[in-house]
Scaffold this active site. Sequence first.
Site, PDB file in Angstrom:
ATOM      1  N   ASN A 174       0.869  -1.175   0.000  1.00 28.49           N
ATOM      2  CA  ASN A 174       0.000   0.000   0.000  1.00 28.49           C
ATOM      3  C   ASN A 174       0.909   1.229   0.000  1.00 28.49           C
ATOM      4  O   ASN A 174       1.470   1.578   1.026  1.00 28.49           O
ATOM      5  CB  ASN A 174      -0.888  -0.052   1.256  1.00 28.49           C
ATOM      6  CG  ASN A 174      -1.707   1.207   1.461  1.00 28.49           C
ATOM      7  OD1 ASN A 174      -1.817   2.036   0.555  1.00 28.49           O
ATOM      8  ND2 ASN A 174      -2.274   1.366   2.652  1.00 28.49           N
ATOM      9  N   SER A 227       3.511  -2.345  10.312  1.00 28.68           N
ATOM     10  CA  SER A 227       4.963  -2.446  10.492  1.00 28.68           C
ATOM     11  C   SER A 227       5.542  -3.806  10.091  1.00 28.68           C
ATOM     12  O   SER A 227       6.471  -4.304  10.730  1.00 28.68           O
ATOM     13  CB  SER A 227       5.355  -2.094  11.930  1.00 28.68           C
ATOM     14  OG  SER A 227       4.986  -0.752  12.214  1.00 28.68           O
ATOM     15  N   HIS A 281      -9.416   1.481   4.931  1.00 29.00           N
ATOM     16  CA  HIS A 281      -8.140   1.581   5.647  1.00 29.00           C
ATOM     17  C   HIS A 281      -8.334   2.478   6.871  1.00 29.00           C
ATOM     18  O   HIS A 281      -9.119   3.431   6.828  1.00 29.00           O
ATOM     19  CB  HIS A 281      -7.064   2.152   4.715  1.00 29.00           C
ATOM     20  CG  HIS A 281      -5.701   2.053   5.311  1.00 29.00           C
ATOM     21  ND1 HIS A 281      -5.240   2.958   6.228  1.00 29.00           N
ATOM     22  CD2 HIS A 281      -4.714   1.131   5.154  1.00 29.00           C
ATOM     23  CE1 HIS A 281      -4.014   2.599   6.612  1.00 29.00           C
ATOM     24  NE2 HIS A 281      -3.678   1.495   5.970  1.00 29.00           N
ATOM     25  N   LYS A 335       0.179   4.261  -0.293  1.00 32.96           N
ATOM     26  CA  LYS A 335      -0.461   5.460   0.288  1.00 32.96           C
ATOM     27  C   LYS A 335      -0.201   6.675  -0.620  1.00 32.96           C
ATOM     28  O   LYS A 335      -0.159   6.519  -1.842  1.00 32.96           O
ATOM     29  CB  LYS A 335       0.025   5.676   1.725  1.00 32.96           C
ATOM     30  CG  LYS A 335      -0.133   4.400   2.570  1.00 32.96           C
ATOM     31  CD  LYS A 335       0.064   4.598   4.039  1.00 32.96           C
ATOM     32  CE  LYS A 335      -0.121   3.267   4.758  1.00 32.96           C
ATOM     33  NZ  LYS A 335       0.012   3.358   6.201  1.00 32.96           N
ATOM     34  N   GLU A 338      -5.421  -4.899  10.691  1.00 31.39           N
ATOM     35  CA  GLU A 338      -4.368  -3.911  10.908  1.00 31.39           C
ATOM     36  C   GLU A 338      -4.614  -3.188  12.237  1.00 31.39           C
ATOM     37  O   GLU A 338      -5.386  -2.219  12.279  1.00 31.39           O
ATOM     38  CB  GLU A 338      -4.363  -2.891   9.774  1.00 31.39           C
ATOM     39  CG  GLU A 338      -4.091  -3.497   8.414  1.00 31.39           C
ATOM     40  CD  GLU A 338      -3.518  -2.467   7.458  1.00 31.39           C
ATOM     41  OE1 GLU A 338      -2.434  -2.697   6.931  1.00 31.39           O
ATOM     42  OE2 GLU A 338      -4.157  -1.412   7.258  1.00 31.39           O
ATOM     43  N   GLY A 384       2.655   2.092  10.845  1.00 29.45           N
ATOM     44  CA  GLY A 384       3.632   3.167  10.692  1.00 29.45           C
ATOM     45  C   GLY A 384       4.356   3.532  11.974  1.00 29.45           C
ATOM     46  O   GLY A 384       5.024   4.563  12.042  1.00 29.45           O
ATOM     47  N   GLU A 393      -6.694   4.791   7.995  1.00 26.83           N
ATOM     48  CA  GLU A 393      -6.478   6.227   7.731  1.00 26.83           C
ATOM     49  C   GLU A 393      -7.734   6.851   7.125  1.00 26.83           C
ATOM     50  O   GLU A 393      -8.061   8.005   7.417  1.00 26.83           O
ATOM     51  CB  GLU A 393      -5.256   6.396   6.813  1.00 26.83           C
ATOM     52  CG  GLU A 393      -3.961   6.116   7.581  1.00 26.83           C
ATOM     53  CD  GLU A 393      -2.822   5.565   6.748  1.00 26.83           C
ATOM     54  OE1 GLU A 393      -2.878   5.643   5.507  1.00 26.83           O
ATOM     55  OE2 GLU A 393      -1.868   5.033   7.346  1.00 26.83           O
TER      56      GLU A 393
HETATM   57  P1  PGA Z   1       2.905   0.178   7.692  1.00 23.44           P
HETATM   58  O1  PGA Z   1       1.444   0.432   7.106  1.00 23.44           O
HETATM   59  O2  PGA Z   1       3.422  -1.112   7.075  1.00 23.44           O
HETATM   60  O3  PGA Z   1       3.711   1.382   7.279  1.00 23.44           O
HETATM   61  O4  PGA Z   1       2.766   0.049   9.174  1.00 23.44           O
HETATM   62  C1  PGA Z   1       0.549  -0.624   6.925  1.00 23.44           C
HETATM   63  C2  PGA Z   1      -0.742  -0.102   6.340  1.00 23.44           C
HETATM   64  O5  PGA Z   1      -1.163   1.000   6.720  1.00 23.44           O
HETATM   65  O6  PGA Z   1      -1.367  -0.754   5.485  1.00 23.44           O
END
Ligand code: PGA
Length: 254
Positions: free
Chosen positions: A12, A216, A98, A14, A170, A176, A100
Amino acid sequence: MDKERKLIIAGNWKMNKTVAEGIALVNGLKRELANIKEVDIVVCPPFTALCEVSKAIIDSNIRLGAQNMSESNFGAYTGEIAAGMLKEFLVRYVVLGHSERRQYQKESDELISKKAQAAHAASLKPIVCVGETLQEREANQMEKVLQTQVTGSLAGLSKAQMEETIVAYEPVWAIGTGKTASSAQAQEAHAFIRKLVAKLYDDTVARRVRIQYGGSVKPSNARELMSLPDVDGALVGGASLEDRSFADIIKNSI
Ligand code: PGA
């Protein structure tokens, strides 16, 4: 690694990568991953790079995903993008709900379920994201949150559609942040989600549905996470922005 369900590992990106950067990234991935057949490999660039990335991965083992779509098919929805438009670029998967988007765009389970239905209607496979915040985990609300999100965001899907849906667990506190769920935490949440799918659908659907872990994921923890019985892949953010680290996650998972 021998699993009943084929692993699916998606990057992803983003809101990262210009068209040129996206092409460079997938060209690197093509070199690194040319012989991999054991894993479904997906990249999810921003909308603006879909067209050119799609051309760059044609005839490769890398598939294309989008990061969001509208629940509507067409019309007066300024700024939105419909499933049919994604299909023009040979998009096969779409990330929905997601954390976010749940946080910043206030996406609800009801909206996400409408998007998931619209995705299936256009033969796109949705990757539906669920996961608890740190506050919810600390208040012992994980199961309650997952139950609400899974039930709400997957509402209205037929059994056949559910089998073709990917659920991404997640935990918001792991996205992140560099903090990964422990193996025990990930396995517990994945098993809980699979049991829920069995309750909402049946055992066959639950056995077939793929549940990705996200938060992560990196080359150093991929092997352990992917070996867990109910973890069937990964949704990777930060570590998918560089060809070596995304390729190493995939190579370490098989
Ligand atoms: P990350 O993000 O691997 O940077 O923790 C995962 C995601 O948001 O899908």
